[in-house]
Design a protein around this motif. Structure first.
Motif, PDB file in Angstrom:
ATOM      1  N   GLN A 279       0.828  -1.207   0.000  1.00 45.39           N
ATOM      2  CA  GLN A 279       0.000   0.000   0.000  1.00 45.39           C
ATOM      3  C   GLN A 279       0.861   1.257   0.000  1.00 45.39           C
ATOM      4  OE1 GLN A 279      -3.349  -0.417  -0.432  1.00 45.39           O
ATOM      5  NE2 GLN A 279      -2.597  -2.475  -0.684  1.00 45.39           N
ATOM      6  N   PRO A 280       0.522   2.289  -0.762  1.00 49.22           N
ATOM      7  CA  PRO A 280      -0.723   2.482  -1.485  1.00 49.22           C
ATOM      8  C   PRO A 280      -0.687   1.974  -2.932  1.00 49.22           C
ATOM      9  CG  PRO A 280       0.499   4.493  -1.586  1.00 49.22           C
ATOM     10  CD  PRO A 280       1.321   3.507  -0.771  1.00 49.22           C
ATOM     11  N   ASN A 281       0.384   1.288  -3.322  1.00 48.11           N
ATOM     12  CA  ASN A 281       0.474   0.795  -4.697  1.00 48.11           C
ATOM     13  C   ASN A 281      -0.459  -0.389  -4.913  1.00 48.11           C
ATOM     14  OD1 ASN A 281       2.452   2.701  -4.790  1.00 48.11           O
ATOM     15  ND2 ASN A 281       4.110   1.308  -5.281  1.00 48.11           N
ATOM     16  N   TYR A 282      -0.736  -0.662  -6.181  1.00 45.97           N
ATOM     17  CA  TYR A 282      -1.600  -1.781  -6.539  1.00 45.97           C
ATOM     18  C   TYR A 282      -0.871  -3.094  -6.320  1.00 45.97           C
ATOM     19  CZ  TYR A 282      -4.657  -4.845  -9.131  1.00 45.97           C
ATOM     20  OH  TYR A 282      -5.491  -5.878  -9.477  1.00 45.97           O
ATOM     21  N   TYR A 283      -1.562  -4.033  -5.722  1.00 49.35           N
ATOM     22  CA  TYR A 283      -1.032  -5.365  -5.429  1.00 49.35           C
ATOM     23  C   TYR A 283      -1.742  -6.374  -6.316  1.00 49.35           C
ATOM     24  CZ  TYR A 283       0.165  -9.512  -2.672  1.00 49.35           C
ATOM     25  OH  TYR A 283       0.638 -10.733  -2.251  1.00 49.35           O
ATOM     26  N   THR A 284      -0.965  -7.193  -7.014  1.00 49.93           N
ATOM     27  CA  THR A 284      -1.540  -8.174  -7.919  1.00 49.93           C
ATOM     28  C   THR A 284      -0.907  -9.540  -7.744  1.00 49.93           C
ATOM     29  OG1 THR A 284      -1.863  -8.761 -10.234  1.00 49.93           O
ATOM     30  CG2 THR A 284       0.019  -7.388  -9.767  1.00 49.93           C
ATOM     31  N   ASP A 285      -1.708 -10.517  -7.455  1.00 50.57           N
ATOM     32  CA  ASP A 285      -1.264 -11.917  -7.418  1.00 50.57           C
ATOM     33  C   ASP A 285       0.122 -12.123  -6.815  1.00 50.57           C
ATOM     34  OD1 ASP A 285      -3.639 -12.787  -8.523  1.00 50.57           O
ATOM     35  OD2 ASP A 285      -2.909 -12.563 -10.572  1.00 50.57           O
ATOM     36  N   GLY A 286       0.321 -11.630  -5.626  1.00 53.27           N
ATOM     37  CA  GLY A 286       1.578 -11.879  -4.930  1.00 53.27           C
ATOM     38  C   GLY A 286       2.692 -10.915  -5.266  1.00 53.27           C
ATOM     39  N   ALA A 287       2.419  -9.870  -5.998  1.00 52.28           N
ATOM     40  CA  ALA A 287       3.462  -8.913  -6.358  1.00 52.28           C
ATOM     41  C   ALA A 287       2.928  -7.492  -6.220  1.00 52.28           C
ATOM     42  CB  ALA A 287       3.933  -9.165  -7.783  1.00 52.28           C
ATOM     43  N   CYS A 288       3.841  -6.602  -5.910  1.00 48.01           N
ATOM     44  CA  CYS A 288       3.499  -5.202  -5.710  1.00 48.01           C
ATOM     45  C   CYS A 288       4.000  -4.386  -6.898  1.00 48.01           C
ATOM     46  CB  CYS A 288       4.167  -4.710  -4.425  1.00 48.01           C
ATOM     47  SG  CYS A 288       3.733  -3.021  -3.979  1.00 48.01           S
ATOM     48  N   THR A 289       3.141  -3.552  -7.439  1.00 49.90           N
ATOM     49  CA  THR A 289       3.541  -2.714  -8.561  1.00 49.90           C
ATOM     50  C   THR A 289       4.337  -1.509  -8.063  1.00 49.90           C
ATOM     51  OG1 THR A 289       1.492  -1.446  -8.434  1.00 49.90           O
ATOM     52  CG2 THR A 289       1.519  -3.333  -9.931  1.00 49.90           C
ATOM     53  N   LYS A 290       5.240  -1.037  -8.905  1.00 47.56           N
ATOM     54  CA  LYS A 290       5.966   0.189  -8.602  1.00 47.56           C
ATOM     55  C   LYS A 290       5.011   1.364  -8.756  1.00 47.56           C
ATOM     56  CE  LYS A 290      10.538  -1.394  -9.982  1.00 47.56           C
ATOM     57  NZ  LYS A 290      11.677  -1.215 -10.918  1.00 47.56           N
ATOM     58  N   GLU A 291       5.314   2.445  -8.062  1.00 49.59           N
ATOM     59  CA  GLU A 291       4.441   3.614  -8.098  1.00 49.59           C
ATOM     60  C   GLU A 291       4.234   4.127  -9.525  1.00 49.59           C
ATOM     61  OE1 GLU A 291       4.082   8.098  -6.219  1.00 49.59           O
ATOM     62  OE2 GLU A 291       5.707   6.795  -5.564  1.00 49.59           O
ATOM     63  N   ALA A 292       5.296   4.167 -10.316  1.00 49.08           N
ATOM     64  CA  ALA A 292       5.215   4.708 -11.676  1.00 49.08           C
ATOM     65  C   ALA A 292       4.897   3.646 -12.726  1.00 49.08           C
ATOM     66  CB  ALA A 292       6.521   5.410 -12.036  1.00 49.08           C
ATOM     67  N   SER A 293       4.553   2.447 -12.306  1.00 44.70           N
ATOM     68  CA  SER A 293       4.264   1.375 -13.263  1.00 44.70           C
ATOM     69  C   SER A 293       2.978   1.653 -14.016  1.00 44.70           C
ATOM     70  CB  SER A 293       4.150   0.028 -12.539  1.00 44.70           C
ATOM     71  OG  SER A 293       2.984   0.001 -11.732  1.00 44.70           O
ATOM     72  N   TYR A 294       2.864   1.055 -15.189  1.00 44.04           N
ATOM     73  CA  TYR A 294       1.646   1.202 -15.980  1.00 44.04           C
ATOM     74  C   TYR A 294       0.435   0.719 -15.186  1.00 44.04           C
ATOM     75  CZ  TYR A 294       5.157   1.232 -19.747  1.00 44.04           C
ATOM     76  OH  TYR A 294       6.253   1.475 -20.523  1.00 44.04           O
ATOM     77  N   MET A 295       0.583  -0.456 -14.563  1.00 47.32           N
ATOM     78  CA  MET A 295      -0.534  -1.062 -13.840  1.00 47.32           C
ATOM     79  C   MET A 295      -0.986  -0.187 -12.671  1.00 47.32           C
ATOM     80  SD  MET A 295      -2.425  -3.945 -13.775  1.00 47.32           S
ATOM     81  CE  MET A 295      -1.403  -5.208 -14.486  1.00 47.32           C
ATOM     82  N   ASN A 296      -0.045   0.328 -11.898  1.00 47.89           N
ATOM     83  CA  ASN A 296      -0.403   1.152 -10.744  1.00 47.89           C
ATOM     84  C   ASN A 296      -1.092   2.440 -11.191  1.00 47.89           C
ATOM     85  OD1 ASN A 296      -0.282   1.468  -7.795  1.00 47.89           O
ATOM     86  ND2 ASN A 296       0.991   3.248  -8.285  1.00 47.89           N
TER      87      ASN A 296
END
Length: 172
Positions: A55-72
């Motif tokens: 948190q506060p980044n997006y968490y997906t299937d056991g992995a944390c996205t970087k703040e500047a990632s496309y997914m986040n």
């Protein structure tokens, strides 16, 4: 004989979108190892810790996205406040979400998760003309990708490959 079929071309691009958005350069290296000796409770506890530490980044299937990632960034723009009810079948929730928001998703499958929404939106980004002006949230999602020059370059390369494979009729 007639070149690549449209469903095959779109499936390849959809899966490529997962590779681009879930690449290790897009994710933090903070996965919690699950051991064969872990009990179900241990695994659940470790997953909870991983989720909370993301948190506060997006968490997906056991992995944390970087703040500047496309997914986040996609999540923060288009999925904040969209929460599933754990008491309701996820397929029913996705169907309800799609029907209630027809201008928001490329397909019913896109309404199932952030991961599938970004992949379906990326596929539309590759195959469709730029939606100018945008008329709905679905168009805004496609325009999201144009803000990344590297993805526009990738779009050009993928479109060239689709044309080379005989799929020029599928491109707008």
């Amino acid at each position: 004989v007639g070149g690549i079929s449209e469903p095959v071309a779109k499936t390849i691009v959809h899966e490529a979108a997962h590779m681009v958005t879930l690449d290790r350069d897009q994710m933090l290296d903070n996965q919690v190892p699950i051991l064969l000796t872990d009990s179900a409770e241990d695994i659940e506890r470790k997953q909870d810790i991983a989720y909370l530490s993301c948190q506060p980044n997006y968490y997906t299937d056991g992995a944390c996205t970087k703040e500047a990632s496309y997914m986040n960034r996609f999540y923060n723009l288009f999925w904040i406040g969209v929460a599933d009810d754990p008491r309701v079948d996820p397929a029913i929730q996705a169907q309800t979400r799609y029907i209630a928001n027809l201008g928001d998703f490329e397909s019913p499958y896109a309404a199932t998760s952030v991961e599938e929404d970004i992949a379906e939106s990326f596929t539309a980004f590759i195959f469709s003309a730029r939606p100018v002006p945008p008329t709905n949230l679905r168009d805004e999602k496609v325009l999201f990708f144009y803000s990344y020059p590297e993805l526009v370059t990738l779009r050009d390369k993928l479109r060239a490959g689709i044309i080379q494979a005989g799929g020029e009729n599928y491109l707008q």
